[in-house]
Every structure is written in structure tokens, then in C-alpha cells.
Design a protein around this motif. Structure first.
Motif, PDB file in Angstrom:
ATOM      1  N   GLY A 162       0.735  -1.210  -0.024  1.00 11.00           N
ATOM      2  CA  GLY A 162      -0.071   0.138  -0.079  1.00 11.00           C
ATOM      3  C   GLY A 162       0.988   1.255   0.016  1.00 11.00           C
ATOM      4  O   GLY A 162       1.924   1.341   0.392  1.00 11.00           O
ATOM      5  N   PRO A 163       0.233   2.376  -0.346  1.00  6.65           N
ATOM      6  CA  PRO A 163       1.076   3.601  -0.442  1.00  6.65           C
ATOM      7  C   PRO A 163       1.525   4.183   0.959  1.00  6.65           C
ATOM      8  O   PRO A 163       2.398   4.774   0.814  1.00  6.65           O
ATOM      9  CB  PRO A 163      -0.117   4.524  -0.884  1.00  6.65           C
ATOM     10  CG  PRO A 163      -1.430   3.982  -0.899  1.00  6.65           C
ATOM     11  CD  PRO A 163      -1.108   2.493  -0.643  1.00  6.65           C
ATOM     12  N   ASP A 164       0.877   3.788   2.018  1.00  4.98           N
ATOM     13  CA  ASP A 164       1.593   4.279   3.034  1.00  4.98           C
ATOM     14  C   ASP A 164       2.871   3.589   3.555  1.00  4.98           C
ATOM     15  O   ASP A 164       3.672   3.711   4.532  1.00  4.98           O
ATOM     16  CB  ASP A 164       0.733   3.904   4.315  1.00  4.98           C
ATOM     17  CG  ASP A 164      -0.585   5.031   4.295  1.00  4.98           C
ATOM     18  OD1 ASP A 164      -0.287   6.288   3.614  1.00  4.98           O
ATOM     19  OD2 ASP A 164      -1.688   4.777   5.034  1.00  4.98           O
ATOM     20  N   SER A 165       3.378   2.622   2.706  1.00  4.40           N
ATOM     21  CA  SER A 165       4.517   1.974   3.046  1.00  4.40           C
ATOM     22  C   SER A 165       5.689   2.535   2.461  1.00  4.40           C
ATOM     23  O   SER A 165       6.944   2.049   2.334  1.00  4.40           O
ATOM     24  CB  SER A 165       4.749   0.470   2.649  1.00  4.40           C
ATOM     25  OG  SER A 165       4.333   0.387   1.087  1.00  4.40           O
ATOM     26  N   VAL A 166       5.733   3.810   1.621  1.00  2.00           N
ATOM     27  CA  VAL A 166       6.673   4.644   1.448  1.00  2.00           C
ATOM     28  C   VAL A 166       6.751   5.874   1.919  1.00  2.00           C
ATOM     29  O   VAL A 166       5.529   6.507   2.159  1.00  2.00           O
ATOM     30  CB  VAL A 166       6.657   4.735  -0.315  1.00  2.00           C
ATOM     31  CG1 VAL A 166       6.956   3.125  -0.794  1.00  2.00           C
ATOM     32  CG2 VAL A 166       5.495   5.468  -0.978  1.00  2.00           C
ATOM     33  N   ALA A 167       7.754   6.688   1.797  1.00  8.93           N
ATOM     34  CA  ALA A 167       7.728   7.987   2.290  1.00  8.93           C
ATOM     35  C   ALA A 167       8.851   8.932   1.667  1.00  8.93           C
ATOM     36  O   ALA A 167       9.764   8.186   1.201  1.00  8.93           O
ATOM     37  CB  ALA A 167       8.042   8.016   3.906  1.00  8.93           C
ATOM     38  N   PHE A 168       8.589  10.234   1.892  1.00  9.14           N
ATOM     39  CA  PHE A 168       9.824  11.128   1.214  1.00  9.14           C
ATOM     40  C   PHE A 168       9.903  11.952   2.534  1.00  9.14           C
ATOM     41  O   PHE A 168       9.172  12.475   3.391  1.00  9.14           O
ATOM     42  CB  PHE A 168       9.205  12.010   0.130  1.00  9.14           C
ATOM     43  CG  PHE A 168       8.914  11.374  -1.200  1.00  9.14           C
ATOM     44  CD1 PHE A 168       9.983  11.511  -1.982  1.00  9.14           C
ATOM     45  CD2 PHE A 168       7.809  10.233  -1.395  1.00  9.14           C
ATOM     46  CE1 PHE A 168       9.706  10.670  -3.339  1.00  9.14           C
ATOM     47  CE2 PHE A 168       7.902   9.619  -2.197  1.00  9.14           C
ATOM     48  CZ  PHE A 168       8.946   9.961  -3.418  1.00  9.14           C
ATOM     49  N   TYR A 169      11.347  12.373   2.709  1.00 10.01           N
ATOM     50  CA  TYR A 169      11.745  13.134   3.829  1.00 10.01           C
ATOM     51  C   TYR A 169      12.472  14.464   3.158  1.00 10.01           C
ATOM     52  O   TYR A 169      13.719  14.056   2.610  1.00 10.01           O
ATOM     53  CB  TYR A 169      12.387  12.279   4.854  1.00 10.01           C
ATOM     54  CG  TYR A 169      12.997  13.352   6.185  1.00 10.01           C
ATOM     55  CD1 TYR A 169      11.908  13.982   6.805  1.00 10.01           C
ATOM     56  CD2 TYR A 169      14.622  13.224   6.382  1.00 10.01           C
ATOM     57  CE1 TYR A 169      12.449  14.871   7.733  1.00 10.01           C
ATOM     58  CE2 TYR A 169      14.977  14.076   7.558  1.00 10.01           C
ATOM     59  CZ  TYR A 169      13.788  14.880   8.156  1.00 10.01           C
ATOM     60  OH  TYR A 169      14.201  15.635   9.105  1.00 10.01           O
ATOM     61  N   VAL A 170      11.973  15.378   3.099  1.00 12.81           N
ATOM     62  CA  VAL A 170      12.678  16.482   2.413  1.00 12.81           C
ATOM     63  C   VAL A 170      13.166  17.715   3.126  1.00 12.81           C
ATOM     64  O   VAL A 170      13.442  17.230   4.586  1.00 12.81           O
ATOM     65  CB  VAL A 170      11.543  17.101   1.191  1.00 12.81           C
ATOM     66  CG1 VAL A 170      11.475  15.997  -0.026  1.00 12.81           C
ATOM     67  CG2 VAL A 170      10.381  17.572   1.891  1.00 12.81           C
TER      68      VAL A 170
END
Ligand code: SF4
Length: 700
Positions: free
Chosen positions: A99-107
Motif C-alpha cells: 500500500g501507499p503508506d509503506s513509502v515516504a519522502f523526507y525533504v
């Protein structure tokens, strides 16, 4: 021989100084302060005036994409096609399975607004998760909540130009003499020209800012709320409040009055470690002032009670009616150059673009419609520290880190290292091999740096600047927006086919139409020809808005500013104990910036504070048998640090200080202040408690 000259903005702090960049026939650049710039009027601090060294020295730069197929293999050079195809394929497969909540971006608060906008559009609009957060979570999120609660929106009401119109300043939890130097030079000059100007500083350390003050309240860490309430009490008791403003423009005064009268001055003085006379004197300076400005930074924000500290300070502007008029207002000092721009485009896990509210169904629908997607996920995403918790637990599988170095800047670094090792896939998009985070990457993407790409930034006073491209990026490095858009297209998403950064800005600007941050009449042409603008810029030929709330209409539903009652007056940090008797507070030094990947390259910036040292009060040094220059071991519940001691009475007894900049530059992990810092966060803003960690200190 100079062959070209452009105007741009400093890439370091949120002051946002104007810089003239000159380029010679060999493409070497030189910098000088822009005398026509409204912020700095030609001045630059040590960091800004040495920016050309950083731009000219490419020895540490990441020049081409690097990838490893498994953790047991070294990374090797690959083409951009291979790098981004692999990134898209891994992200697609993880999203399909978990599912999409298994990836993340940290900017990052150093990202340009266009980069921030595209990363948010990609994550929230198209991948379908709100798992995008920023290192601004570590510096400004408590201020964001404070402004929203008080004024109804994240809106800094005033400008630097108000400094010259004010006669009383309360600087609290900030050391602008070192961390916002050009802003501080303006303050110094104003006081020099107007000796009656009063400056109050609240800080457990006798900083250069405190040395300049008429009154220094050296409070105990964590007791800020009690101190601001005590000042409010004195204002009320002395009749130095603005009853008309309170009656006509605010809600909640009765509860606030009951709160401030509920603690005696004597009790407050004891809790804060500040004398009753000094509290009264601070109240008198504020109450008799014609123009009162409060300024603050990380000392307030980086706390488990960061939101409470913010609202309690803002209450002082309300009780005195010092907002929406010349030379008055609460002024949060952003640490990073574009922390404000990031907030405008919704660059945090709980925000939506153009200051829309993620929890508001109508707002989500509007944003989805604008981006041409079905819906925006209503679930708030993981914040900075939550993201790394989720990586460690395995809930989050992949993270894409751009323009920030969490392996030095996040709290409890031993835990962050474990989290990185537990992750399935780590992408690091950066400019420098000196970033400690690069060492943990499965895929490294070389990004273009300052002067190598175009875009915009917004400084602490809502001033939007255009930054031109002046030199070519080294090797195969590419602008961050290009990298994000290329990746998005390989993921199969429409809506990322831009020809340049200007088109991205135009899309963002059109989205602001009709909002309180409307810049729909601003574009690159105006920014290039007319200079900088303070938002909102809501009409054709509008020259920007230096001051908000001049009409006393706030952005709350009632249009009235809100007195807020802090959820507690206690400091909810874990308090010192017999095993860990001292309070560690961390912060910046004058000539270094963040994790030193840029300033650490400049020899002359190392002379002021060459290595990290532990600042310790003489009484504590005597108690723990430490002499000046001794190597000390600082132990906390999460790790340890070994650095030399600097015995100094500039720090309050019971408190020790470490600078936050050093990572592995000195070939050791034991310089990192964040080995020690705790993982507690403010319950609302989710900002970490960097200013209060209990530790023990001994001679090594
Ligand atoms: Fe750059 Fe900040 Fe220094 Fe200005 S004060 S030159 S913006 S680092």
C-alpha cells in the motif's frame, strides 16, 4: 575579468539576504551583499560572504547516480535511466504489495518552493499517501501550530522593516547574534540610533544576544510558559494591557486572566529561577512600549511543550494589543532559508498545499480537483521522527531523502542508524558525499546546488525571492524538480510534464488564488524585473503585503485572535535524576550551518569554533571534577559523546550545552550531540525536545 553578474538570495538562514554573484571568464564565482536588497542592504554575515567557496569547490560533489543491487554489494555508477527505472520499479512493487503508506519522502527547508511543491504533489496527489515530511519539523512546526491557534493560520504578521519602528524587543529561545546575524545587525543599529530602545532576552545561556540586552532573564530550561504567564500577570496587575483591543479583537481573555492570576509571582519566580524584580521589569518594558516585537526560534519550538510555549508568548502580544500595527507583532525566526516556502506548499505530513487543511474534507476535495486526482488520503502522514520509527519497525519499507542529512540532525542517532539499516530501500538525493546519510543509501542521486538551478524561496518575513541559475552543475547532477518529475513520469503519473521551474511556480501560484497566501499575480517575470515580494500579492501590480492584520481581522472563524490556554504549565520532558543530573541543551554556533556539508568545507569558518565542546558551568565542573580542556564523557539514556570541556559561566548551573553540527567529520561518531538527545516530541506539533535531555558528565 567579470563576465556576468546576477542577483540572488543566500542559501543559508531564513533571514534571506540578497547577494550579488559575479562570474569570471573561468566560471569562478564571487559574492557580495546586495546594497539594494531590502533585507540586508549590502551586509552579509560570515557564512553568506563565504558562499563562493562552497559554490566553486566541487571536490565533495556527487557527480553521477550510484546504485547497489543488494546491501552486500558496494554501490556502483549507473545511468540516470537505470537509477530512476529502478527507483520506480521498487516503489511500484512495494506500493502494490504493502500500500501507499509503506513509502515516504523526507525533504528539507532548504529545498526550493518548486521542489517542495512537486514532491508534495507527487506524494499526496499521486502516490496517495501523506507520508512526506521535512526537516522543518525539527525547527518550525511548533511555531506553525502557535500561529494557527492564535491567528487562525500559519501567518507571520510583520516584517524586518518593523524592527526600525519598534521600541521594545523580547528575544526568547533564540540567539540571533549568531544564528540570524544580519537581522541582529539591524537591531544593533536601531538601538545605537535610539538608546531608549529596550531589549529583553530570555535564555539559559549568556549568549552574545543576551550580552547586548538591557535585561537578561536566565531562566531554567523548560519553564518558559510559567515565565510568559508571570509577565502577563504583571502586565494585568499594573494595568498595562490594551482593554479595547482585547474586547474588540480577541476571544478567550477571561480564561487567560484566570490562568495568569492562578500562579503567584513568587511561585513563578522560583519555578523559572528568575527574580521577581526582573519579571516585573520585563513586564514594565513591554507594557510601556509603543511598539513591541517578540522574536523566537528553536528554544521555544524544540520542546515537548513547544506549542504551549508558542501560544503563551503570543498571548503577550494580544494582551498588549501589539499586533497589526507598525513596529509590533510576534515574529518567529525561521532557521532555514525556505522553511516558510515549504509551509506554503503544504510540505509537512499534516498540511495541504496553499495552507489548506488536510483534516477538512472540502479542502481535500479542492486540492484533488486541482491536481486532477480522485482524492487525497485523509490520514495524516508520518512526521519526521515517526517516519524513522516506522522504518525501524518495518511498517515503512522505503524512504526517499532529499536535501537533508538526518544521520546528524535527528534526535537519538543510534536509533536512526538502526532504522536506516532496517529499511528495504533508501534513496538519497543530495549534492555532497560529506552527508553522513549517503552512506546508508541504496540509490544515490546527484542533485544540483545553489546557483546551479532556478527557483524561489520565502524568508522569515514572507518575502519571496527568485534564485537564478548561474553556473552548470558538475558531472551529471540535475535540479531536484527535474529528478522528481522524471521519477513521477516513470511511475506512470500525469501532471509532471513541465518544461521548466517557471511553469511549476505558475501552477502553484494559480492554486493560491483567493486564499490568504494569494500570489496568483506573481510570476518569474515580475520577480526577475521587480525584485522580491511579501505575500499575499493578490492583484495585478500589487506590490506585496509587509504587514498582516492591519484591519484587525484575523483568519479565525470569528475573525478575532484567540487567547490560548497552554495544555500544561509544567515541563513534561523527562526531568534530571541522580543518574542523569544535568540538562543538555543543543544549538548552533556562529559560523557553521546545520550538518556542515557546506560550511565545513570553508577553512576560515572553522577558526571561530573549530571542534565541538561541552559548555559547563564552573560550579558543575567543580562538582564533577572537570577542568577546562579536559576530555569529558557525556552519557545519556540513548548514547554518549566525548568532547573537550569549556568551563564557562555563560551557561546556567545545572545545564550543559553541545553544538549540533558535527557528524562524522572528525572521524568519530562521538562528536554527535544527537547521540544523546531524547525522542520525546510535542504532542501537537510533533517537534522533538532537542533543548532538554538529561545527561551525566564525567572526566574521560
Ligand atoms: Fe545568509 Fe543568514 Fe547570513 Fe544573511 S544572515 S548572509 S541569510 S546566513
Amino acid at each position: 575579468m567579470i563576465k556576468s553578474e546576477v542577483k540572488t538570495t543566500c542559501s543559508y538562514c531564513g533571514v534571506g539576504c540578497g547577494i550579488i554573484v559575479k562570474k569570471d571568464n573561468n566560471n569562478k564565482v564571487f559574492v557580495e551583499g546586495d546594497k539594494d536588497h531590502p533585507v540586508n542592504k549590502g551586509m552579509l554575515c560570515s557564512k553568506g560572504m563565504n558562499l563562493h567557496y562552497v559554490a566553486n569547490d566541487t571536490s565533495d560533489r556527487i557527480l553521477y547516480p550510484e546504485m547497489r543491487w543488494s546491501r552486500s554489494h558496494p554501490r556502483e555508477r549507473v545511468s540516470w535511466d537505470d537509477a530512476l527505472d529502478r527507483a520506480a520499479s521498487v516503489f511500484k512493487s512495494i506500493i502494490k504489495k504493502h500500500g501507499p503508506d509503506s513509502v515516504a519522502f523526507y525533504v528539507s527547508g532548504q529545498s526550493l518552493t518548486e521542489e517542495y511543491y512537486i514532491a508534495n504533489k507527487l506524494t499526496k496527489g499521486f502516490i496517495g499517501t501523506n507520508n512526506i515530511d521535512t526537516n522543518s519539523r525539527l525547527c518550525m512546526s511548533s511555531a506553525v501550530v502557535g500561529y494557527k491557534k492564535t491567528f487562525g493560520e500559519d501567518s507571520v504578521p510583520i516584517s524586518y522593516a518593523d524592527i526600525e519602528l519598534a521600541d521594545t524587543f523580547l528575544i526568547t529561545g533564540a540567539n540571533p547574534a549568531w544564528c540570524h546575524p544580519i537581522l541582529f545587525r539591524r537591531l544593533e543599529k536601531h538601538k545605537e540610533d535610539n538608546p531608549n530602545v529596550k531589549i529583553i532576552v530570555i535564555d539559559p545561556r549568556k549568549t552574545d544576544t543576551a550580552n547586548f540586552a538591557d535585561l537578561h532573564l536566565q531562566l531554567l530550561p523548560g519553564t518558559d510558559v510559567v515565565l510568559y504567564n508571570a509577565i502577563g500577570r504583571c502586565l494585568y496587575k499594573s494595568g498595562l494591557i490594551d482593554e479595547d483591543f482585547i474586547a474588540n479583537n480577541t476571544d478567550g481573555f477571561k480564561a487567560y486572566k484566570d490562568l495568569i492570576l492562578g500562579t503567584s509571582l513568587r511561585k513563578a519566580s522560583k519555578i523559572c529561577g528568575v527574580s521577581e524584580d526582573d519579571i516585573k521589569k520585563a513586564a514594565k518594558y513591554i507594557g510601556l512600549s509603543k511598539g513591541f516585537i517578540s522574536m523566537w526560534a528553536m528554544g521555544l519550538n524544540q520542546s515537548v511543550v513547544g506549542t504551549d510555549k508558542n501560544v503563551s508568548l503570543l498571548n503577550l502580544s494580544l494582551i498588549t494589543g501589539q499586533v497589526g500595527k507598525p513596529g509590533a507583532g510576534p515574529f518567529s525566526l525561521t532557521g532555514q532559508p525556505n522553511a516558510m516556502g515549504g509551509r506554503e506548499v503544504g510540505g509537512m505530513a499534516n498540511l495541504l498545499a496553499v495552507h489548506k487543511d488536510l483534516m477538512n474534507e472540502e479542502h481535500r476535495r479542492e486540492v484533488a480537483q486541482f491536481w486532477g486526482v480522485d482524492k487525497i488520503n485523509p490520514k495524516p502522514g508520518l512526521t519526521a521522527t515517526e517516519m524513522f520509527d516506522a522504518l525501524e519497525s518495518g511498517k515503512l519499507k522505503a524512504v526517499w531523502i532529499a536535501c537533508t542529512n538526518p544521520l546528524v540532525s535527528l534526535p537519538n542517532l543510534n536509533k536512526i542508524e538502526k532504522a536506516m539499516k532496517s529499511s528495504k530501500f533508501v534513496v538519497v538525493q543530495d549534492i555532497s558525499h560529506k552527508s553522513d546519510t549517503v552512506g546508508f543509501a541504496d540509490l544515490v542521486l546527484p542533485a544540483a546546488g545553489w546557483l546551479e538551478k532556478e527557483g524561489t524561496m520565502t524568508n522569515s518575513e514572507r518575502r519571496i525571492s527568485y534564485l537564478p541559475k548561474e553556473i552548470e552543475a558538475p558531472g551529471e547532477a540535475r535540479p531536484d524538480v527535474e529528478i522528481f518529475c522524471d521519477f513521477a513520469q516513470r511511475m506512470g503519473f500525469r501532471g509532471f510534464n513541465f518544461n521548466n521551474a517557471s511553469e511549476i511556480y505558475d501552477e502553484y501560484a494559480s492554486m493560491t488564488k483567493g486564499t490568504n497566501i494569494d500570489v496568483s499575480f506573481l510570476n518569474y517575470d515580475r520577480l526577475k524585473t521587480e525584485g522580491t515580494f511579501q505575500w499575499p500579492v493578490p492583484e495585478h501590480r500589487h506590490q506585496g503585503t509587509p504587514r498582516l492584520f492591519a484591519d484587525k481581522k484575523f483568519y479565525t472563524p470569528s475573525q478575532r485572535a484567540q487567547f490560548n490556554i497552554p495544555s500544561t504549565i509544567e515541563n513534561t520532558s523527562v526531568l534530571p535524576s541522580d543518574d542523569f543530573p544535568l540538562i543538555l541543551t543543543t544549538g548552533r554556533v556562529r559560523d557553521q550551518w546545520h550538518t556542515m556539508t557546506k560550511t565545513g568545507k570553508v577553512s576560515r569558518l572553522k577558526t571561530h569554533y573549530p571542534t565541538p565542546v561541552l559548555e559547563i558551568n564552573p560550579v558543575d565542573a567543580y562538582l564533577y571534577k572537570i577542568k577546562d580542556g579536559d576530555i569529558t564523557e557525556i552519557k545519556g539514556e540513548n548514547g554518549e559523546v566525548r568532547v573537550r570541556a569549556k568551563v564557562t559561566d555563560t551557561i546556567k548551573k545545572g545545564v550543559v550545552f553541545l553544538p549540533m553540527h558535527w557528524g562524522k567529520q572528525l572521524q568519530s561518531n562521538l562528536n554527535r550531540a544527537n547521540n544523546l538527545t531524547n525522542t520525546h516530541v510535542d504532542p501537537t506539533s510533533k517537534e522533538p525536545d532537542f533543548k532538554f535531555t538529561r545527561v551525566a558528565v564525567s572526566k574521560y
